[in-house]
Scaffold this active site. Structure first.
Site, PDB file in Angstrom:
ATOM      1  N   SER A 100      45.733  33.995  54.848  1.00 19.25           N
ATOM      2  CA  SER A 100      47.166  34.166  54.571  1.00 19.25           C
ATOM      3  C   SER A 100      47.847  34.997  55.650  1.00 19.25           C
ATOM      4  O   SER A 100      47.261  35.911  56.230  1.00 19.25           O
ATOM      5  CB  SER A 100      47.355  34.859  53.231  1.00 19.25           C
ATOM      6  OG  SER A 100      46.695  34.153  52.226  1.00 19.25           O
ATOM      7  N   GLU A 138      34.241  23.635  46.722  1.00 18.25           N
ATOM      8  CA  GLU A 138      33.778  24.892  46.136  1.00 18.25           C
ATOM      9  C   GLU A 138      34.729  25.434  45.069  1.00 18.25           C
ATOM     10  O   GLU A 138      34.314  26.167  44.186  1.00 18.25           O
ATOM     11  CB  GLU A 138      33.593  25.964  47.226  1.00 18.25           C
ATOM     12  CG  GLU A 138      32.728  25.532  48.378  1.00 18.25           C
ATOM     13  CD  GLU A 138      31.363  25.001  47.954  1.00 18.25           C
ATOM     14  OE1 GLU A 138      30.938  23.972  48.514  1.00 18.25           O
ATOM     15  OE2 GLU A 138      30.729  25.587  47.075  1.00 18.25           O
ATOM     16  N   ASN A 186      48.379  28.298  41.057  1.00 15.09           N
ATOM     17  CA  ASN A 186      48.212  27.212  40.090  1.00 15.09           C
ATOM     18  C   ASN A 186      49.338  26.189  40.176  1.00 15.09           C
ATOM     19  O   ASN A 186      49.143  25.024  39.828  1.00 15.09           O
ATOM     20  CB  ASN A 186      48.072  27.793  38.678  1.00 15.09           C
ATOM     21  CG  ASN A 186      46.676  28.374  38.473  1.00 15.09           C
ATOM     22  OD1 ASN A 186      45.923  28.521  39.437  1.00 15.09           O
ATOM     23  ND2 ASN A 186      46.325  28.683  37.243  1.00 15.09           N
ATOM     24  N   GLU A 187      50.506  26.611  40.668  1.00 17.99           N
ATOM     25  CA  GLU A 187      51.563  25.619  40.882  1.00 17.99           C
ATOM     26  C   GLU A 187      51.105  24.615  41.949  1.00 17.99           C
ATOM     27  O   GLU A 187      51.282  23.404  41.801  1.00 17.99           O
ATOM     28  CB  GLU A 187      52.869  26.296  41.322  1.00 17.99           C
ATOM     29  CG  GLU A 187      53.590  27.042  40.210  1.00 17.99           C
ATOM     30  CD  GLU A 187      52.919  28.355  39.829  1.00 17.99           C
ATOM     31  OE1 GLU A 187      52.221  28.950  40.685  1.00 17.99           O
ATOM     32  OE2 GLU A 187      53.062  28.792  38.667  1.00 17.99           O
TER      33      GLU A 187
END
Ligand SMILES: Cc1cc2nc3c(=O)[nH]c(=O)nc-3n(C[C@H](O)[C@H](O)[C@H](O)COP(=O)(O)OP(=O)(O)OC[C@H]3O[C@@H](n4cnc5c(N)ncnc54)[C@H](O)[C@@H]3O)c2cc1C
Lengths: 314, 364
Positions: B127, B238, B348-349
């Site tokens: 990130s 994974e 999760n979006e």
């Protein structure tokens, strides 16, 4: 350990699926009371779980589980679970079961009304832990209103009855698992029909399936189905063991929940057309609601699991 | 279909159970402190000495060549015994699968045994402040120099990087959005590291600044320009399996069932639901392991697992707090960490978008 269906189990399901596609198309749900039964009987479907001595194939519940999912996917009317799954364990001595010539209904404990009793040649009534079997001529039926037009409910009264000398618990556990498999099949079909609709219905100049609010609801259904199904598979494997009842309850609670979620999302994404009598979707919605209450509600099964996990261990 | 463990699998379970009963550490301080980090490394070195730190790896790298089913058994026992989360997890579960598949034999021999032994602890540096969900927008870059590369740029939210010895991440080697990314490994020495405290106040994150940090050619994983493909191939296989094993959730569900024994039925019902869902995740994972062992790829279906376990984890920890009220101290860290589950490893979006578009086939 090999947690996957084998080729025979999958091939049986594929055959049943083909037969139901041809002989139980959605249109038949409006015009026939028992579509595809003759063809299923021709396949030997009603003898799959019967012992060989009773002209059956002597298969285990897990062997027919994917096929049972298909009966849910097709929204097949009639007392399928009762005739194909319960009867082989309680009535194996009754002649002609394997040929599908005898249709069986069940009034399980905790339920007021018997579903599809109008079709039953023999009715099994379970009360106070014991079961009685009653032939059609000794039964009086009064129709009662329910949500599912293809799974009518009846209040039952009867004069003479025979006690069944075998324990009914194991047969009811199998019926619970089989119903859970049908609920998973229903949920899969509701998801796939709704995905199909979301791809073609356009609003604001775009398919509604391209909107994230729609996508995410469908993704949630897909995830829920994906993780409910293995509980049902396990329950079919362990139904004879000490954990059979507990695993059947876990399966039924999860399957009931996923089917009602799939129904809720299907209706929402179809919008008003989904709220009409005209659209075939209504049959699948109704079946999700009616089967999620059959053989114990989601809440009742979750309560059984709660007792199992919080009960004091030795 | 069956759920019967083979005699060898049962024997392995008993061996692990017995070993853990004898060696299980007392509760360790948080791995996001210097002393906790050292204590976790020592514990994992002990695991490694028994060849239990990466059981499914080949023996030559410190594993046992065990099957994925054995690995799942190991994890069930590990969490049931109350053992701590792994400080080496980003290396073992995220970098190692990429190394096994795309690394040279020399890279595998150099890094894997030290990773299994807890000698090297790897941080994931993907990130960037302006590239979170949209990872391919990252701007950190690598420039060739004699013998290797010089890294420039700014990475952030890197777990455990405050104490890690090495890092791995994607760096831009050309302008093309996806094809311009290359997968680099680098030693942490030379990187300017600023710890960032997480919700619990401890430095669980770090920000990394690269101002021409040298890393040799031998630290490039795969081909130059292939970084995106490598990173995606391993995350998808994974994500649904090794990042969070079912054993962890089964153990948590058991602890919840204990707590719920005398609880109000509505709360106890939620505990029952958590137990059912933990079992669903376990059973589903057995199916996933079977498919991987048969050589199938999971692809985007792995996103389903990520959504499922992260939301289950949230529900379980929220329930623990509801059951315990202000006596929830031993659950607080788990609760705070469960809140991060729907964010890390792809929010999760984003996972729902993947499921909708690539599993269900909905239009973009
Ligand atoms: C505990 C923890 C540990 C982490 N460890 C590491 C690590 O070790 N190494 C590392 O590199 N990173 C790590 N991260 C960072 C993590 O990978 C990112 O937080 C994640 O990818 C999301 O990026 P973001 O935080 O920039 O959020 P953003 O991308 O800014 O997203 C903010 C919100 O917008 C939503 N959103 C964004 N795009 C879309 C879209 N297209 N559709 C719908 N919604 C969208 C997101 O879902 C989210 O809800 C960690 C994060 C946490 C919480």
């Amino acid at each position: 350990m090999n947690f996957g269906f084998n080729d025979d189990q999958l091939a049986l399901a594929a055959t049943v699926r083909d037969v139901l596609r041809t002989h139980c198309p959605p249109g038949s749900l409006r015009s026939e009371r028992r579509p595809a039964w003759e063809q299923l009987a021709g396949l030997g479907f009603f003898g799959l779980l019967l012992p060989e001595a009773a002209d059956g194939l002597g298969l285990a519940l897990v062997d027919v589980l994917p096929a049972l999912e298909e009966t849910g996917r097709a929204c097949l009317p009639g007392p399928v679970v009762e005739t194909a799954v319960v009867a082989p364990y309680l009535l194996a001595d009754v002649p002609k079961l394997a040929s599908g010539a005898v249709c069986v209904g069940v009034l399980p404990p905790g339920q007021a009304y018997a579903a599809d009793a109008d079709l039953a040649d023999l009715l099994i009534v379970v009360r106070d832990g014991g079961a009685r079997v009653i032939p059609r001529r000794d039964v009086r039926l009064a129709p009662r209103r329910g949500v599912d037009p293809c799974r009518p409910l009846f209040e039952v009264t009867f004069s003479r009855s025979e006690p069944l000398p075998v324990p009914v618990g194991p047969a009811l556990a199998r019926a619970t698992v089989a119903t859970a498999a049908q609920l998973v099949g229903l949920a899969r079909e509701l998801l796939s029909v709704t995905v199909g609709y979301a791809r073609v219905r356009t609003q604001f100049g775009a398919p509604i399936g391209s909107f994230q609010a729609v996508k995410h609801q469908l993704a949630d259904v897909a995830v829920a189905v994906e993780f409910a199904a293995p509980l049902v598979y396990r329950a079919a494997l362990t139904v004879e063991s000490d954990s059979g009842d507990r695993d059947a309850s876990a399966a039924k609670a999860a399957a009931g929940e996923v089917a009602t979620l799939a129904a809720r999302v299907a209706l929402q994404i179809h919008g008003a057309i989904g709220y009409t009598e005209e659209l075939d979707l209504r049959f699948w919605l109704a079946r999700a609601w009616s089967l999620s209450a059959a053989y114990g509600t989601t809440a009742a099964h979750r309560e059984r699991l709660r007792t199992a996990i919080t009960g004091r261990r030795p | 279909m069956d759920l019967d463990f083979s005699p060898a699998e049962r024997a392995f379970r008993l061996e692990v159970r017995d070993w853990l009963a004898r060696h299980r550490p007392p509760p360790l301080p948080s791995m996001d402190t210097a002393e906790g980090f050292a204590a976790h490394r020592a514990w994992e070195a002990e695991l490694a000495a028994a060849r239990l730190s990466a059981v499914s790896w080949p023996e030559e790298y410190g594993g046992r060549g065990a099957s994925l089913i054995d690995w799942l058994i190991f994890e069930e026992e590990y969490w049931a015994a109350g053992c701590p989360a792994r400080v080496t997890q980003n290396g073992i579960f995220l970098l190692a699968p990429s190394l096994m598949r795309y690394g040279t034999p020399e890279q595998r021999e150099r890094h894997l045994p030290r990773m299994a032994g807890g000698d090297d602890v790897w941080a994931q540096a993907w990130s960037e402040p302006e590239a979170g969900s949209d990872l391919a927008a990252l701007t950190s870059r690598a420039e060739p120099c004699p013998g290797g590369w010089r890294l420039y740029g700014h990475k952030t939210w890197s777990s455990r990087a405050a104490f890690a010895t090495h890092g791995f991440g994607l760096f831009r080697t050309s302008g093309a959005r996806h094809k311009g990314l290359t997968y680099f490994m680098f030693p942490m020495a030379g990187v300017a590291v600023r710890p960032i405290a997480q919700l619990d106040g401890l430095p669980g994150f770090a920000e990394l600044r690269f101002d021409g940090v040298f890393t040799p050619d031998s630290m490039v994983l795969g081909e130059v320009g292939e970084g995106w493909r490598i990173a995606m191939a391993t995350t998808s296989s994974e994500r649904g399996l090794t990042l969070r094993s079912p054993g962890r959730f089964l153990a948590t569900a058991d602890r919840l069932a204990e707590l719920a024994r005398d609880a109000d039925p509505a709360l106890a019902d939620r505990a029952a639901r958590c137990r059912i869902e933990a079992e669903a995740y376990q059973l589903h994972t057995f199916g996933t392991a079977r498919r991987l062992m048969a050589g199938e790829e999971l692809g985007p279906a792995a996103s389903m697992g990520k959504i499922f376990w992260s939301e289950l984890d949230l529900r379980m920890h929220a329930l623990a707090l509801d059951l315990l009220g202000d006596r929830a101290e031993s659950w607080v860290d788990g609760f705070l960490f469960s809140l991060a589950g729907p964010i890390y490893a792809g929010t999760n979006e984003i996972q729902r978008n993947i499921v909708a578009e690539r599993v269900l086939g909905l239009p973009r």
